[in-house]
Design a protein around this motif. Sequence first.
Motif, mmCIF file in Angstrom:
data_model
loop_
_atom_site.group_PDB
_atom_site.id
_atom_site.type_symbol
_atom_site.label_atom_id
_atom_site.label_comp_id
_atom_site.label_asym_id
_atom_site.label_seq_id
_atom_site.Cartn_x
_atom_site.Cartn_y
_atom_site.Cartn_z
ATOM 1 N N GLY A 159 47.564 6.114 -38.057
ATOM 2 C CA GLY A 159 48.253 4.924 -37.585
ATOM 3 C C GLY A 159 49.631 5.311 -37.096
ATOM 4 N N HIS A 160 50.213 4.491 -36.245
ATOM 5 C CA HIS A 160 51.585 4.618 -35.738
ATOM 6 C C HIS A 160 51.622 4.517 -34.218
ATOM 7 C CE1 HIS A 160 55.821 5.162 -35.870
ATOM 8 N NE2 HIS A 160 55.834 6.375 -35.348
ATOM 9 N N LEU A 161 50.770 5.273 -33.515
ATOM 10 C CA LEU A 161 50.728 5.196 -32.060
ATOM 11 C C LEU A 161 49.744 4.110 -31.640
ATOM 12 C CD1 LEU A 161 50.874 8.951 -31.001
ATOM 13 C CD2 LEU A 161 52.734 7.369 -31.564
ATOM 14 N N HIS A 162 50.120 3.318 -30.642
ATOM 15 C CA HIS A 162 49.362 2.113 -30.311
ATOM 16 C C HIS A 162 48.167 2.337 -29.404
ATOM 17 C CE1 HIS A 162 52.824 -0.868 -31.415
ATOM 18 N NE2 HIS A 162 52.505 -0.043 -32.396
ATOM 19 N N GLY A 163 48.112 3.483 -28.741
ATOM 20 C CA GLY A 163 46.972 3.773 -27.878
ATOM 21 C C GLY A 163 45.897 4.516 -28.636
ATOM 22 N N PRO A 164 44.633 4.046 -28.595
ATOM 23 C CA PRO A 164 43.546 4.778 -29.257
ATOM 24 C C PRO A 164 43.385 6.158 -28.635
ATOM 25 C CG PRO A 164 42.663 3.036 -27.850
ATOM 26 C CD PRO A 164 44.140 2.848 -27.879
ATOM 27 N N GLN A 165 43.296 7.200 -29.473
ATOM 28 C CA GLN A 165 43.248 8.567 -28.954
ATOM 29 C C GLN A 165 42.868 9.533 -30.055
ATOM 30 O OE1 GLN A 165 47.521 9.926 -28.134
ATOM 31 N NE2 GLN A 165 47.822 7.746 -28.600
ATOM 32 N N THR A 166 42.387 10.696 -29.641
ATOM 33 C CA THR A 166 42.084 11.763 -30.582
ATOM 34 C C THR A 166 43.195 12.810 -30.512
ATOM 35 O OG1 THR A 166 40.793 12.955 -28.926
ATOM 36 C CG2 THR A 166 39.595 11.438 -30.361
ATOM 37 N N ILE A 167 43.378 13.533 -31.608
ATOM 38 C CA ILE A 167 44.373 14.602 -31.668
ATOM 39 C C ILE A 167 43.663 15.896 -32.077
ATOM 40 C CG2 ILE A 167 46.523 15.422 -32.680
ATOM 41 C CD1 ILE A 167 46.972 12.920 -31.077
ATOM 42 N N GLY A 168 43.421 16.752 -31.126
ATOM 43 C CA GLY A 168 42.834 18.056 -31.435
ATOM 44 C C GLY A 168 41.331 18.058 -31.572
ATOM 45 N N ARG A 169 40.808 17.183 -32.409
ATOM 46 C CA ARG A 169 39.363 17.092 -32.596
ATOM 47 C C ARG A 169 38.932 15.639 -32.711
ATOM 48 N NH1 ARG A 169 38.457 16.952 -38.581
ATOM 49 N NH2 ARG A 169 40.389 17.641 -39.618
ATOM 50 N N ALA A 200 45.439 1.829 -41.445
ATOM 51 C CA ALA A 200 46.379 2.951 -41.470
ATOM 52 C C ALA A 200 47.816 2.543 -41.153
ATOM 53 C CB ALA A 200 45.914 4.030 -40.498
ATOM 54 N N GLY A 201 48.326 1.557 -41.879
ATOM 55 C CA GLY A 201 49.746 1.236 -41.821
ATOM 56 C C GLY A 201 50.191 0.281 -40.735
ATOM 57 N N ASP A 202 51.466 -0.114 -40.823
ATOM 58 C CA ASP A 202 52.040 -1.183 -39.996
ATOM 59 C C ASP A 202 51.144 -2.415 -40.045
ATOM 60 O OD1 ASP A 202 54.262 0.256 -39.453
ATOM 61 O OD2 ASP A 202 53.867 0.548 -37.317
ATOM 62 N N ILE A 203 50.882 -2.821 -41.274
ATOM 63 C CA ILE A 203 50.081 -4.027 -41.504
ATOM 64 C C ILE A 203 50.868 -5.239 -41.020
ATOM 65 C CG2 ILE A 203 49.011 -5.460 -43.280
ATOM 66 C CD1 ILE A 203 48.697 -2.818 -44.928
ATOM 67 N N TYR A 204 52.121 -5.300 -41.396
ATOM 68 C CA TYR A 204 53.034 -6.333 -40.901
ATOM 69 C C TYR A 204 53.934 -5.742 -39.819
ATOM 70 C CZ TYR A 204 51.886 -8.999 -45.170
ATOM 71 O OH TYR A 204 51.254 -9.683 -46.172
ATOM 72 N N ASP A 205 54.600 -6.621 -39.091
ATOM 73 C CA ASP A 205 55.541 -6.154 -38.076
ATOM 74 C C ASP A 205 56.943 -5.983 -38.633
ATOM 75 O OD1 ASP A 205 55.974 -5.479 -35.241
ATOM 76 O OD2 ASP A 205 57.322 -7.209 -35.276
ATOM 77 N N LYS A 206 57.212 -6.616 -39.771
ATOM 78 C CA LYS A 206 58.544 -6.547 -40.370
ATOM 79 C C LYS A 206 58.433 -6.236 -41.864
ATOM 80 C CE LYS A 206 60.675 -9.812 -37.134
ATOM 81 N NZ LYS A 206 61.437 -8.765 -36.434
ATOM 82 N N ALA A 207 59.466 -5.596 -42.370
ATOM 83 C CA ALA A 207 59.481 -5.275 -43.797
ATOM 84 C C ALA A 207 59.457 -6.534 -44.656
ATOM 85 C CB ALA A 207 60.713 -4.432 -44.128
#
Length: 377
Positions: free
Chosen positions: A209-219, A46-53
């Motif tokens: 993807g995007h936030l570095h901490g594993p977590q659920t959102i809502g469900r 889910a994205g940010d495969i690389y660290d730089k463009a």
Amino acid sequence: MRFLHLADLHIGKRVNEFSMIEDQRYILNQILDIVKEQEVQCVLIAGDIYDKAVPSAEAVLLLDQFISRLAEMNVKVVAISGNHDSPERIGFGAEIMSTSGVYMSHPFNGNVEKVTLEDECGPINIYMLPFIKPAVVRPFFQEEDVSSYDRAMEIVINSISINKDERNVLLVHQFVKGGSICESEEVSIGGVDQVSADYFENFDYVGLGHLHGPQTIGRETVRYAGTPLKYSFSEVNHKKSALIFDLKEKGNIEITKIPFKPIRDMKEIKGTYDQITARDFYKDMNTQDYYHITLTDEEDVPEAIGKLRTIYPNIMRLDYDNTRTRTNNAVTEIENIELKSPLELFKEFYVIRNNQDMSPEQEKLVMDLIEKIWEDA
């Protein structure tokens, strides 16, 4: 069908000037072992495969090796670009790779790409939504008011024709409201880049993807996988793991987490120099881990980081916690500067920075330096 949800690999990343390539190679090989052992059939990234463009050559090679191994194992791969990636570079060769079961997202063109896989329960539709922002969405929906990230997401999701009777998975890289952030992430001031999770209600599973901490959102089925490695000391307490979910018949999902074991963990220790260099203190520790060390000595230890690296070679950060650092001083008034000598000005600056007076030896050293500078001027 059994899926592995990954995100934010950040291949090629440097943390406090330490290259993470070796650590990333180690964890990607571990992921390959998990895929084989758990008989995973599809890997979602889910994205940010690389660290730089514009990633380094070694970063590109590492991703190539990882994806090639998955293809050799007959494992499907569905990947999207994140805000750190170049959508064009991620999408390069997508048509050719799709013939090997590797599906890489193209730059957003107004349509959300769909990959349909089949298992014994029927079709599974995977929608690929790379990182979007209003400026990217606006040209394709000119009759809509694309005034914010949230509005852009609402418009794009509403444009998807979803068969609610089938199983639908959304792969998306975005900051969803309610998520917990850490210092290694890029977020906008005031949370202007946040989007609502309400738009995801028609999807059986949402791989974020995007936030570095594993977590659920809502469900339970709207999840951030988190990074496979710790990329800042704000992540010290994160439990990084492989997020596996079994998508069975419609409405039946089972989620399993398998902890990752990095080659070097990220840890924080605190104490006086004598305490943390005592053999009894570190004898049972993995001194090869990445460390943030906080010294509590009142006086700075000369060449502390060099000395500490004889025991902890991978120190990433060294701080002090003492009377000086706990006191936040500010310059409240500047007066009669013209009437003060350079030494007096330096002494005042020293007090502001250190919350204590200079010693006679320090005064002499500074005065000698001032005189030498004037002589050479």
